[in-house]
Scaffold this motif. Structure first.
Motif, PDB file in Angstrom:
ATOM      1  N   UNK A 184      62.115 -73.223   7.746  1.00 10.10           N
ATOM      2  CA  UNK A 184      62.373 -71.852   8.202  1.00 10.10           C
ATOM      3  C   UNK A 184      61.291 -70.894   7.701  1.00 10.10           C
ATOM      4  N   UNK A 185      61.002 -70.957   6.420  1.00 11.32           N
ATOM      5  CA  UNK A 185      60.039 -70.025   5.833  1.00 11.32           C
ATOM      6  C   UNK A 185      58.633 -70.309   6.343  1.00 11.32           C
ATOM      7  N   UNK A 186      58.280 -71.576   6.469  1.00  2.33           N
ATOM      8  CA  UNK A 186      56.948 -71.911   6.968  1.00  2.33           C
ATOM      9  C   UNK A 186      56.769 -71.448   8.414  1.00  2.33           C
ATOM     10  N   UNK A 187      57.789 -71.560   9.240  1.00  2.23           N
ATOM     11  CA  UNK A 187      57.704 -71.086  10.628  1.00  2.23           C
ATOM     12  C   UNK A 187      57.562 -69.575  10.690  1.00  2.23           C
ATOM     13  N   UNK A 188      58.259 -68.885   9.808  1.00  2.00           N
ATOM     14  CA  UNK A 188      58.208 -67.423   9.838  1.00  2.00           C
ATOM     15  C   UNK A 188      56.805 -66.923   9.496  1.00  2.00           C
ATOM     16  N   UNK A 189      56.124 -67.591   8.578  1.00  2.00           N
ATOM     17  CA  UNK A 189      54.751 -67.196   8.257  1.00  2.00           C
ATOM     18  C   UNK A 189      53.865 -67.307   9.490  1.00  2.00           C
ATOM     19  N   UNK A 190      53.965 -68.410  10.217  1.00  2.00           N
ATOM     20  CA  UNK A 190      53.172 -68.573  11.434  1.00  2.00           C
ATOM     21  C   UNK A 190      53.548 -67.533  12.480  1.00  2.00           C
ATOM     22  N   UNK A 191      54.832 -67.190  12.557  1.00  2.00           N
ATOM     23  CA  UNK A 191      55.265 -66.172  13.515  1.00  2.00           C
ATOM     24  C   UNK A 191      54.645 -64.817  13.196  1.00  2.00           C
ATOM     25  N   UNK A 192      54.517 -64.497  11.913  1.00  2.00           N
ATOM     26  CA  UNK A 192      53.906 -63.221  11.527  1.00  2.00           C
ATOM     27  C   UNK A 192      52.427 -63.168  11.913  1.00  2.00           C
ATOM     28  N   UNK A 193      51.763 -64.313  11.904  1.00  2.00           N
ATOM     29  CA  UNK A 193      50.348 -64.360  12.269  1.00  2.00           C
ATOM     30  C   UNK A 193      50.133 -64.450  13.772  1.00  2.00           C
ATOM     31  N   UNK A 194      51.164 -64.769  14.527  1.00  2.00           N
ATOM     32  CA  UNK A 194      51.023 -65.046  15.956  1.00  2.00           C
ATOM     33  C   UNK A 194      50.416 -63.888  16.755  1.00  2.00           C
ATOM     34  N   UNK A 195      50.743 -62.607  16.482  1.00  2.00           N
ATOM     35  CA  UNK A 195      50.168 -61.527  17.299  1.00  2.00           C
ATOM     36  C   UNK A 195      48.667 -61.310  17.087  1.00  2.00           C
ATOM     37  N   UNK A 197      58.612 -60.301  19.399  1.00  2.00           N
ATOM     38  CA  UNK A 197      59.745 -61.123  18.983  1.00  2.00           C
ATOM     39  C   UNK A 197      59.291 -62.102  17.932  1.00  2.00           C
ATOM     40  N   UNK A 198      59.960 -62.101  16.790  1.00  4.28           N
ATOM     41  CA  UNK A 198      59.606 -63.015  15.710  1.00  4.28           C
ATOM     42  C   UNK A 198      60.550 -64.203  15.701  1.00  4.28           C
ATOM     43  N   UNK A 199      60.001 -65.354  15.314  1.00  2.08           N
ATOM     44  CA  UNK A 199      60.854 -66.517  15.080  1.00  2.08           C
ATOM     45  C   UNK A 199      61.641 -66.282  13.804  1.00  2.08           C
ATOM     46  N   UNK A 200      62.911 -66.139  13.910  1.00  2.00           N
ATOM     47  CA  UNK A 200      63.725 -65.774  12.760  1.00  2.00           C
ATOM     48  C   UNK A 200      63.912 -66.944  11.818  1.00  2.00           C
ATOM     49  N   UNK A 201      64.016 -66.667  10.493  1.00  2.00           N
ATOM     50  CA  UNK A 201      64.282 -67.742   9.553  1.00  2.00           C
ATOM     51  C   UNK A 201      65.605 -68.450   9.811  1.00  2.00           C
TER      52      UNK A 201
END
Length: 430
Positions: free
Chosen positions: A22-33, A2-6
């Motif tokens: 929004x965009x900064x959070x999404x980058x971190x979400x992509x790295x989370x796994x 599950x990704x944090x959506x923008x």
């Protein structure tokens, strides 16, 4: 996964501040796994570690915005100016690109603290200067820059994980389901004069400088295929000795096939009479109806020749994209969907080409050249696009790793002809 959506509700009231968060959070979400070890690895000079991507996009805001606009500016760490500079000669020294994976310090945790510090300062600056046109212009450029690195983060970690014999997945949700194959159709477009380039009334206010100036160009009548070339169709090319027939290849392409001993697209391997491929979902059997991807320009051009067709020009692609009624650059198989892999066309084309946006970047036959009257932006940010206008080809449309809303009909991506690690495919023209 599950990704944090923008679209998550932001904390700040300013629309631009909201978009920044929004965009900064999404980058971190992509790295989370990813583990800390995953984030450190660099698998080739053209790719960068996840940790470097997280730091570099932060460096952009610190260097081009905070350093210029923040009262009493002090760098978070002065050496980051060198470590996380990519190719901006005007900024100063740079750490060698092939050695980014050797940067063990700062750690991933320290890079995340760097991001948090810059984020807090950026939001304070935006609250203090909400109507500063120059600041907002640089911020918008920085956000689109970060979205480009969101895609690079995915493609670079895919390449790195492909070397692990355990074939561990980045995302644990294989999205491919059975579909009815859609036979390719041809759609005709009239020739004549056509306006090429960014059009704010249709493409939005933002564009990169390489999408300008808008200018007239002449097109002969042409036809475009209804969907990208599929894996099954590319297998037919391979079965017909496509990689062993020099008459199908450009001279440089044939030299590349011979030197690299190529006989299949990147990530493909044969096992017990079946083809497997490495994906961000792990290793899977190749689906014949899915768009073929990770093709170099050389492979795309050779396939088109074998098929009795050709690659479209970027002007043809843009004209077709602007004539579409059902397709939109905000709807398609983009990164937010979480598939991180092209998906097959599951519905008839309905009279116009499918999948123009998302799934795979589509190679064109057009060299990446400046438009007539092009001028790069002044200062170091002018190094963003213009200096790469040599020995590259244009791709259009975005991919399954591109953030939604980042591309538009005028968007010009570009790579050298031997590049394969991006989600690159092709659509035929004639």
């Amino acid at each position: 996964m599950t990704l944090a959506r923008p679209e998550s509700p932001p904390r700040c009231s300013s629309p631009l501040s909201q978009r920044y968060e929004q965009i900064r959070r999404f980058t971190l979400a992509l790295a989370e796994p990813l583990t800390d070890e995953d984030c450190q690895v660099q698998s080739m000079p053209d790719a960068s570690p996840t940790k470097w991507h997280l730091a570099h996009v932060t460096w952009f805001f610190e260097t081009f915005i905070l350093e210029r606009f923040e009262p009493g500016f002090r760098a978070f760490e002065p050496m980051f100016r060198v470590l996380f500079n990519s190719y901006y000669q005007g900024v100063g020294e740079r750490h060698p690109r092939p050695q980014r994976g050797l940067i063990t310090s700062p750690t991933l945790a320290q890079v995340k603290r760097y991001r948090a510090d810059v984020d807090a300062r950026m939001l304070s600056l935006l609250a203090a200067r909400p109507d500063d046109a120059q600041l907002n212009e640089l911020l918008t450029l920085g956000l689109h820059h970060e979205q480009q690195h969101q895609e690079l983060l995915l493609t670079d970690i895919k390449h790195a994980l492909s070397f692990n014999p355990l074939h561990g997945p980045y995302a644990k949700r294989w999205p491919i389901g059975a579909v009815s194959p859609q036979p390719p159709q041809w759609h005709g477009f009239d020739g004549g004069m056509f306006q090429l380039g960014h059009e704010s009334s249709r493409d939005g206010d933002f564009c990169f400088d390489n999408e300008t100036p808008r200018h007239g160009t002449y097109l002969a009548p042409f036809e475009l295929a209804s969907r990208p070339v599929s894996n099954g169709e590319f297998m037919a090319f391979m079965d017909d000795d496509g990689y062993r027939r020099p008459e199908l290849w450009l001279s440089m392409g044939w030299d590349w096939v011979q030197a690299e001993q190529r006989d299949a697209p990147l990530y493909w391997r044969q096992e017990e009479n079946r083809w497997l491929t490495h994906t961000l979902q792990g290793q899977v059997e190749i689906d014949p109806h899915t768009p073929a991807c990770h093709l170099s320009f050389f492979e795309a051009e050779a396939y088109a020749r074998w098929a009795g067709a050709r690659l479209p020009t970027e002007a043809e692609w843009e004209l077709a994209a602007r004539r579409l009624i059902k397709s939109s650059p905000t709807h398609g198989n983009f990164a937010e969907r979480g598939a991180f892999h092209p998906l097959p066309a599951s519905v008839p084309d309905g009279g116009e080409p499918l999948q123009m946006y998302g799934d795979v970047w589509e190679w064109t036959q057009s060299n990446y050249n400046p438009y007539p009257g092009y001028r790069p932006l002044p200062g170091a940010v002018g190094e963003y696009n213009g200096k790469f206008m040599c020995n590259q080809f244009v791709l259009r449309g975005g991919s399954c790793a591109t953030p939604a809303g980042h591309v538009r009909a005028s968007y010009r991506n570009f790579f050298p002809p031997d590049a394969q690690w991006q989600f690159t495919g092709l659509r035929l023209a004639r």
